[in-house]
Design an enzyme around this catalytic site. Structure first.
Site, PDB file in Angstrom:
ATOM      1  N   ASN A   8      -1.056 -14.704   6.067  1.00  0.00           N
ATOM      2  CA  ASN A   8      -1.871 -14.727   4.854  1.00  0.00           C
ATOM      3  C   ASN A   8      -3.138 -15.496   5.191  1.00  0.00           C
ATOM      4  O   ASN A   8      -3.109 -16.723   5.325  1.00  0.00           O
ATOM      5  CB  ASN A   8      -1.077 -15.425   3.742  1.00  0.00           C
ATOM      6  CG  ASN A   8      -1.898 -15.679   2.496  1.00  0.00           C
ATOM      7  OD1 ASN A   8      -3.006 -15.150   2.346  1.00  0.00           O
ATOM      8  ND2 ASN A   8      -1.359 -16.497   1.593  1.00  0.00           N
ATOM      9  N   LYS A  10      -5.713 -15.906   3.380  1.00  0.00           N
ATOM     10  CA  LYS A  10      -6.338 -16.537   2.208  1.00  0.00           C
ATOM     11  C   LYS A  10      -7.849 -16.245   2.219  1.00  0.00           C
ATOM     12  O   LYS A  10      -8.239 -15.172   2.671  1.00  0.00           O
ATOM     13  CB  LYS A  10      -6.014 -18.039   2.176  1.00  0.00           C
ATOM     14  CG  LYS A  10      -4.495 -18.267   2.286  1.00  0.00           C
ATOM     15  CD  LYS A  10      -4.056 -19.679   2.026  1.00  0.00           C
ATOM     16  CE  LYS A  10      -2.539 -19.779   2.161  1.00  0.00           C
ATOM     17  NZ  LYS A  10      -2.025 -21.104   1.850  1.00  0.00           N
ATOM     18  N   HIS A  90       1.348 -15.430  -5.410  1.00  0.00           N
ATOM     19  CA  HIS A  90       1.230 -16.616  -4.545  1.00  0.00           C
ATOM     20  C   HIS A  90       0.972 -17.842  -5.420  1.00  0.00           C
ATOM     21  O   HIS A  90       0.289 -17.747  -6.449  1.00  0.00           O
ATOM     22  CB  HIS A  90       0.091 -16.410  -3.545  1.00  0.00           C
ATOM     23  CG  HIS A  90       0.057 -17.476  -2.490  1.00  0.00           C
ATOM     24  ND1 HIS A  90      -0.480 -18.718  -2.730  1.00  0.00           N
ATOM     25  CD2 HIS A  90       0.523 -17.492  -1.229  1.00  0.00           C
ATOM     26  CE1 HIS A  90      -0.344 -19.460  -1.636  1.00  0.00           C
ATOM     27  NE2 HIS A  90       0.259 -18.733  -0.708  1.00  0.00           N
ATOM     28  N   GLU A  92      -1.012 -20.193  -5.150  1.00  0.00           N
ATOM     29  CA  GLU A  92      -2.437 -20.478  -5.382  1.00  0.00           C
ATOM     30  C   GLU A  92      -2.997 -19.593  -6.491  1.00  0.00           C
ATOM     31  O   GLU A  92      -3.862 -20.017  -7.255  1.00  0.00           O
ATOM     32  CB  GLU A  92      -3.220 -20.334  -4.064  1.00  0.00           C
ATOM     33  CG  GLU A  92      -2.866 -21.483  -3.119  1.00  0.00           C
ATOM     34  CD  GLU A  92      -3.026 -21.182  -1.639  1.00  0.00           C
ATOM     35  OE1 GLU A  92      -3.654 -20.174  -1.276  1.00  0.00           O
ATOM     36  OE2 GLU A  92      -2.497 -21.981  -0.831  1.00  0.00           O
ATOM     37  N   GLU A 160       8.234 -20.098  -1.072  1.00  0.00           N
ATOM     38  CA  GLU A 160       7.218 -21.023  -0.585  1.00  0.00           C
ATOM     39  C   GLU A 160       7.179 -22.260  -1.479  1.00  0.00           C
ATOM     40  O   GLU A 160       6.531 -22.246  -2.541  1.00  0.00           O
ATOM     41  CB  GLU A 160       5.837 -20.358  -0.590  1.00  0.00           C
ATOM     42  CG  GLU A 160       5.754 -19.119   0.268  1.00  0.00           C
ATOM     43  CD  GLU A 160       4.317 -18.796   0.644  1.00  0.00           C
ATOM     44  OE1 GLU A 160       4.028 -18.789   1.853  1.00  0.00           O
ATOM     45  OE2 GLU A 160       3.491 -18.597  -0.258  1.00  0.00           O
ATOM     46  N   GLY A 166       0.232 -25.617   3.245  1.00  0.00           N
ATOM     47  CA  GLY A 166      -1.013 -26.194   3.721  1.00  0.00           C
ATOM     48  C   GLY A 166      -0.981 -27.700   3.863  1.00  0.00           C
ATOM     49  O   GLY A 166      -2.024 -28.344   4.001  1.00  0.00           O
ATOM     50  N   SER A 206       3.736 -24.224   5.827  1.00  0.00           N
ATOM     51  CA  SER A 206       3.520 -24.962   7.082  1.00  0.00           C
ATOM     52  C   SER A 206       4.408 -24.482   8.233  1.00  0.00           C
ATOM     53  O   SER A 206       4.871 -25.289   9.034  1.00  0.00           O
ATOM     54  CB  SER A 206       3.676 -26.462   6.851  1.00  0.00           C
ATOM     55  OG  SER A 206       2.702 -26.910   5.903  1.00  0.00           O
TER      56      SER A 206
END
Ligand code: PGA
Length: 249
Positions: A8, A10, A90, A92, A160, A166, A206
């Site tokens: 991904n 992003k 996701h 985010e 996730e 991240g 991560s």
């Protein structure tokens, strides 16, 4: 089932970064696992020309197939670039754009309607984990975000934990096993043992070359959704190799 290494990117990637995809494709001409890169939509068409055996995907889509939605992109538009999958829900997107489970489910259906695979993301925040709510949160996200009709062919589920994305912090192997076993049971109970058993479950948060081998050894982990470490062919290549060595186990 065939394992899946999904990247991904992003909001990263300009034309110059297509070199990374060329390198990855050259290094993996006949992969024994599925490799997928979810790119910024702006790169999909040009990436298609160099991607070889690497599948491409989008990172989000609108629930509708066309219309007055300035700045949005439809699953059909992504399909036309040669993409075969779209990430939906996701964390985010859920956080930055206030996406609800109902929105995510509508997006997943739009992905299916375009003939693509939906990668549906779930995961708890750190506060939810600390409060002992992890499995309740995951259960609610699964029932609200995964539509009726999910199969191993049209759906992948990514677990996730938000606090691991991240941050360089990964969930422990026990934490991953607990949630992945829980998700497997949930989808088998809801659909059927065979259908739920065929839906690939990815871990994300991560994942790096150094921890990938251990994570891929956990039960019900069928691959990974990789952010930062998917940007460089050398790093993502090592993760693909770690997954490939689990494929025959
Ligand atoms: P990360 O991102 O690998 O950079 O933690 C994972 C993701 O958000 O899919």
């Amino acid at each position: 089932m065939r394992k899946l290494a999904a990247g991904n990117w992003k909001m990263n990637g300009l034309k110059a970064d297509l070199d990374q995809i060329t390198a990855l494709a050259t290094d993996h001409p006949a992969p024994t696992v599925d490799i997928l890169l979810c790119l910024p939509a702006t790169l999909l068409t040009s990436a298609h020309a160099v991607a070889g055996q690497i599948a491409l995907g989008g990172q989000d889509c609108h629930p509708a197939d066309s219309g007055a939605h300035t700045g949005d992109i439809s699953a059909g538009m992504l399909a036309e670039t040669g993409a075969s999958a779209v990430i939906v829900g996701h964390s985010e997107r859920r956080a930055d754009h206030a996406e609800t489970d109902a929105t995510v489910a509508a997006k997943a259906k739009a992905v299916w309607a375009a003939g693509l695979t939906a990668i549906i993301c779930v995961g708890e925040t750190e506060a939810q984990r600390d409060a002992g709510q992890t499995l309740d949160v995951i259960a609610k996200q699964l029932s609200g975000s995964v539509p009726e009709g999910a199969t191993g062919a049209n759906t992948v589920i990514a677990y996730e934990p938000v606090w691991a994305i991240g941050t360089g912090r990964t969930a422990t192997l026990d934490q991953i096993a607990e949630v992945h076993d829980f998700i497997r049971t949930k989808v088998q109970t809801r659909f059927s043992a065979a259908v739920g058993g065929g839906i690939r479950l990815l871990y994300g948060g991560s994942v790096k070359p150094l921890n990938a081998g251990d994570i891929f050894g956990v039960s019900n982990v069928d691959g990974a959704l990789v952010g930062g470490a998917s940007l460089k062919a050398v790093d993502f290549g090592k993760i693909i190799e770690a997954l490939s060595s689990q494929q025959h186990h």
